[in-house]
Design a protein around this motif. Sequence first.
Motif, PDB file in Angstrom:
ATOM      1  N   PHE A  83     105.605  12.135 -33.302  1.00 37.18           N
ATOM      2  CA  PHE A  83     104.955  12.647 -34.509  1.00 37.18           C
ATOM      3  C   PHE A  83     105.782  13.717 -35.225  1.00 37.18           C
ATOM      4  CE2 PHE A  83     100.337  11.732 -32.931  1.00 37.18           C
ATOM      5  CZ  PHE A  83     100.587  10.373 -33.060  1.00 37.18           C
ATOM      6  N   PHE A  84     106.443  14.581 -34.461  1.00 33.66           N
ATOM      7  CA  PHE A  84     107.014  15.783 -35.058  1.00 33.66           C
ATOM      8  C   PHE A  84     108.536  15.885 -34.987  1.00 33.66           C
ATOM      9  CE2 PHE A  84     102.661  16.969 -33.692  1.00 33.66           C
ATOM     10  CZ  PHE A  84     102.120  17.197 -34.953  1.00 33.66           C
ATOM     11  N   HIS A  85     109.184  14.855 -34.470  1.00 34.37           N
ATOM     12  CA  HIS A  85     110.640  14.862 -34.412  1.00 34.37           C
ATOM     13  C   HIS A  85     111.157  13.551 -34.994  1.00 34.37           C
ATOM     14  CE1 HIS A  85     111.134  18.584 -32.010  1.00 34.37           C
ATOM     15  NE2 HIS A  85     109.910  18.265 -31.596  1.00 34.37           N
ATOM     16  N   GLU A  86     112.480  13.417 -35.033  1.00 36.46           N
ATOM     17  CA  GLU A  86     113.062  12.231 -35.671  1.00 36.46           C
ATOM     18  C   GLU A  86     112.649  10.960 -34.930  1.00 36.46           C
ATOM     19  OE1 GLU A  86     116.107  13.918 -32.773  1.00 36.46           O
ATOM     20  OE2 GLU A  86     114.712  14.672 -34.296  1.00 36.46           O
ATOM     21  N   PRO A  87     112.648   9.805 -35.627  1.00 40.62           N
ATOM     22  CA  PRO A  87     112.234   8.543 -34.988  1.00 40.62           C
ATOM     23  C   PRO A  87     113.154   8.184 -33.825  1.00 40.62           C
ATOM     24  CG  PRO A  87     112.353   8.326 -37.385  1.00 40.62           C
ATOM     25  CD  PRO A  87     112.971   9.637 -37.049  1.00 40.62           C
ATOM     26  N   LEU A  88     112.652   7.313 -32.971  1.00 43.35           N
ATOM     27  CA  LEU A  88     113.477   6.823 -31.871  1.00 43.35           C
ATOM     28  C   LEU A  88     114.686   6.082 -32.413  1.00 43.35           C
ATOM     29  CD1 LEU A  88     110.764   5.329 -29.471  1.00 43.35           C
ATOM     30  CD2 LEU A  88     112.070   7.427 -29.118  1.00 43.35           C
ATOM     31  N   PRO A  89     115.845   6.179 -31.745  1.00 44.25           N
ATOM     32  CA  PRO A  89     116.986   5.355 -32.155  1.00 44.25           C
ATOM     33  C   PRO A  89     116.654   3.881 -31.986  1.00 44.25           C
ATOM     34  CG  PRO A  89     117.408   6.436 -30.047  1.00 44.25           C
ATOM     35  CD  PRO A  89     116.152   7.036 -30.593  1.00 44.25           C
ATOM     36  N   ALA A  90     117.353   3.030 -32.736  1.00 40.79           N
ATOM     37  CA  ALA A  90     117.051   1.589 -32.731  1.00 40.79           C
ATOM     38  C   ALA A  90     117.072   1.010 -31.331  1.00 40.79           C
ATOM     39  CB  ALA A  90     118.047   0.857 -33.623  1.00 40.79           C
ATOM     40  N   ARG A  91     117.991   1.482 -30.493  1.00 45.36           N
ATOM     41  CA  ARG A  91     118.111   0.934 -29.143  1.00 45.36           C
ATOM     42  C   ARG A  91     116.853   1.186 -28.316  1.00 45.36           C
ATOM     43  NH1 ARG A  91     122.468  -0.547 -25.860  1.00 45.36           N
ATOM     44  NH2 ARG A  91     123.899  -0.034 -27.562  1.00 45.36           N
ATOM     45  N   LEU A  92     116.154   2.285 -28.591  1.00 45.67           N
ATOM     46  CA  LEU A  92     114.968   2.634 -27.809  1.00 45.67           C
ATOM     47  C   LEU A  92     113.661   2.285 -28.498  1.00 45.67           C
ATOM     48  CD1 LEU A  92     115.962   6.120 -26.331  1.00 45.67           C
ATOM     49  CD2 LEU A  92     115.844   3.928 -25.138  1.00 45.67           C
ATOM     50  N   HIS A 137     119.401  19.813 -18.619  1.00 46.50           N
ATOM     51  CA  HIS A 137     119.982  19.028 -19.722  1.00 46.50           C
ATOM     52  C   HIS A 137     118.955  18.241 -20.536  1.00 46.50           C
ATOM     53  CE1 HIS A 137     119.692  16.426 -16.207  1.00 46.50           C
ATOM     54  NE2 HIS A 137     119.727  15.373 -16.990  1.00 46.50           N
ATOM     55  N   TYR A 138     117.652  18.446 -20.316  1.00 47.79           N
ATOM     56  CA  TYR A 138     116.661  17.693 -21.082  1.00 47.79           C
ATOM     57  C   TYR A 138     116.291  18.414 -22.367  1.00 47.79           C
ATOM     58  CZ  TYR A 138     115.841  14.610 -17.097  1.00 47.79           C
ATOM     59  OH  TYR A 138     115.990  13.699 -16.091  1.00 47.79           O
ATOM     60  N   ALA A 139     116.043  17.644 -23.410  1.00 49.36           N
ATOM     61  CA  ALA A 139     115.542  18.163 -24.678  1.00 49.36           C
ATOM     62  C   ALA A 139     114.416  17.250 -25.132  1.00 49.36           C
ATOM     63  CB  ALA A 139     116.659  18.202 -25.725  1.00 49.36           C
ATOM     64  N   ILE A 140     113.596  17.721 -26.074  1.00 46.00           N
ATOM     65  CA  ILE A 140     112.455  16.922 -26.526  1.00 46.00           C
ATOM     66  C   ILE A 140     112.916  15.604 -27.112  1.00 46.00           C
ATOM     67  CG2 ILE A 140     112.387  17.976 -28.830  1.00 46.00           C
ATOM     68  CD1 ILE A 140     109.379  16.819 -26.646  1.00 46.00           C
ATOM     69  N   GLN A 141     114.138  15.543 -27.667  1.00 43.75           N
ATOM     70  CA  GLN A 141     114.656  14.302 -28.241  1.00 43.75           C
ATOM     71  C   GLN A 141     114.884  13.225 -27.178  1.00 43.75           C
ATOM     72  OE1 GLN A 141     115.776  17.334 -28.938  1.00 43.75           O
ATOM     73  NE2 GLN A 141     115.303  17.572 -31.119  1.00 43.75           N
ATOM     74  N   HIS A 142     114.980  13.630 -25.907  1.00 44.76           N
ATOM     75  CA  HIS A 142     115.167  12.659 -24.835  1.00 44.76           C
ATOM     76  C   HIS A 142     113.862  11.963 -24.455  1.00 44.76           C
ATOM     77  CE1 HIS A 142     118.790  15.314 -23.586  1.00 44.76           C
ATOM     78  NE2 HIS A 142     119.207  14.298 -24.327  1.00 44.76           N
ATOM     79  N   ALA A 143     112.735  12.563 -24.824  1.00 44.53           N
ATOM     80  CA  ALA A 143     111.438  11.984 -24.464  1.00 44.53           C
ATOM     81  C   ALA A 143     111.231  10.674 -25.214  1.00 44.53           C
ATOM     82  CB  ALA A 143     110.312  12.950 -24.787  1.00 44.53           C
ATOM     83  N   ASN A 144     110.823   9.649 -24.506  1.00 45.20           N
ATOM     84  CA  ASN A 144     110.539   8.342 -25.092  1.00 45.20           C
ATOM     85  C   ASN A 144     109.629   7.597 -24.128  1.00 45.20           C
ATOM     86  OD1 ASN A 144     112.268   6.202 -23.446  1.00 45.20           O
ATOM     87  ND2 ASN A 144     113.543   8.032 -23.695  1.00 45.20           N
ATOM     88  N   VAL A 175     105.128  12.391 -25.290  1.00 42.11           N
ATOM     89  CA  VAL A 175     105.793  11.337 -26.064  1.00 42.11           C
ATOM     90  C   VAL A 175     105.239  11.276 -27.481  1.00 42.11           C
ATOM     91  CG1 VAL A 175     106.123   8.838 -26.263  1.00 42.11           C
ATOM     92  CG2 VAL A 175     106.485   9.973 -24.062  1.00 42.11           C
ATOM     93  N   LEU A 176     103.925  11.380 -27.634  1.00 49.21           N
ATOM     94  CA  LEU A 176     103.344  11.356 -28.981  1.00 49.21           C
ATOM     95  C   LEU A 176     103.776  12.578 -29.795  1.00 49.21           C
ATOM     96  CD1 LEU A 176      99.725  10.003 -28.418  1.00 49.21           C
ATOM     97  CD2 LEU A 176     101.720   8.782 -29.302  1.00 49.21           C
ATOM     98  N   TYR A 177     103.879  13.724 -29.150  1.00 50.50           N
ATOM     99  CA  TYR A 177     104.388  14.914 -29.847  1.00 50.50           C
ATOM    100  C   TYR A 177     105.803  14.661 -30.352  1.00 50.50           C
ATOM    101  CZ  TYR A 177     106.621  19.448 -30.450  1.00 50.50           C
ATOM    102  OH  TYR A 177     107.353  20.491 -30.956  1.00 50.50           O
ATOM    103  N   ARG A 178     106.632  14.062 -29.496  1.00 48.88           N
ATOM    104  CA  ARG A 178     108.010  13.761 -29.900  1.00 48.88           C
ATOM    105  C   ARG A 178     108.050  12.772 -31.065  1.00 48.88           C
ATOM    106  NH1 ARG A 178     112.065  11.327 -31.470  1.00 48.88           N
ATOM    107  NH2 ARG A 178     113.912  10.780 -30.263  1.00 48.88           N
TER     108      ARG A 178
END
Length: 307
Positions: free
Chosen positions: A178-187, A122-129, A173-176
């Motif tokens: 740099f190349f994907h949408e910003p972290l949500p405000a909560r994170l 169930h993990y996706a790159i968007q979960h990385a933080n 984390v840096l890949y996430r």
Amino acid sequence: MALFATVMGMAGLTIAWIKAHHVADAPLEVAWLLRWLASGLYVFLLALYGAKLLRYPQAVKADWAHPVRVNFFPAISIGLLLLSIAWAQDAPHVAFWMWGVAAALHLTFTLAVMSSWIHHTHYAIQHANPAWFIPVVGNIIVPIAGVRFAPVDISWFFFSIGLVFWLVLMTIVLYRLFFHEPLPARLTPTLFILIAPPAVGFLAYVALSGQVDGFARVLYFSGLFLTLLLSSQAARFFRLPFFISAWAYSFPLAAITIATFEMGAGGVQTFYIKLGWLLLVVLSAVVILLAIKTLLAAAQGKICVPE
């Protein structure tokens, strides 16, 4: 589960004041008060989560299956590790048992969380933080007190785990970022966690090697650069609404504060002492503000609600 980050912040502030006392003659009474507050908070939260485990085991199971919340479970062991450091000088026997239990528990968490990463469904790159650093990189904390409590190879074992996988996770984390949408405000506040691995790594390495050599300086200045980078974006962080995740500001700031005082140990380089005092003032103000906001949010029923 994220509430245990409050213990990390309070214990980090405690250790920072203890370090400031040893290096820059800060009043020790402040550290004593903070140490008792951090210890009491840890016991309170442990009892609270224990009650949740007994009454709502399915909710705890859901936390473990969540791709973000699972990374906060090791905050339980990290909080105890930090308290063992805070008590190490004045209550070494108690601190030894705290450290031993916390180190074993953290290794268990590391193995379990990394296993879930490897065999995930169930993990996706968007979960990385940056919160992903907590389970694995938290191992770097073990040697800070471990060098006095156990054979040195045990401390090197934990240090090696944290250091190697910090570099791996930093890349992810840096890949996430740099190349994907910003972290949500909560994170978004978890970005400050980027400071902690090099700063704590510096402290652990100095404890292991007994000197501030070239590699130690690489770790320290990496942490200092990340502190400057995130501080330059302070306006962005101030505009965020308050979430419990805002406690992610506290422990990383404490880590770089302690590391800065360590750089100034011996009184040879007064620049680091002055910088340490500046960081300690900022850290203390941040923790006080976070504590007030947390109490206000709790009074308004905004704590422990689904995101």
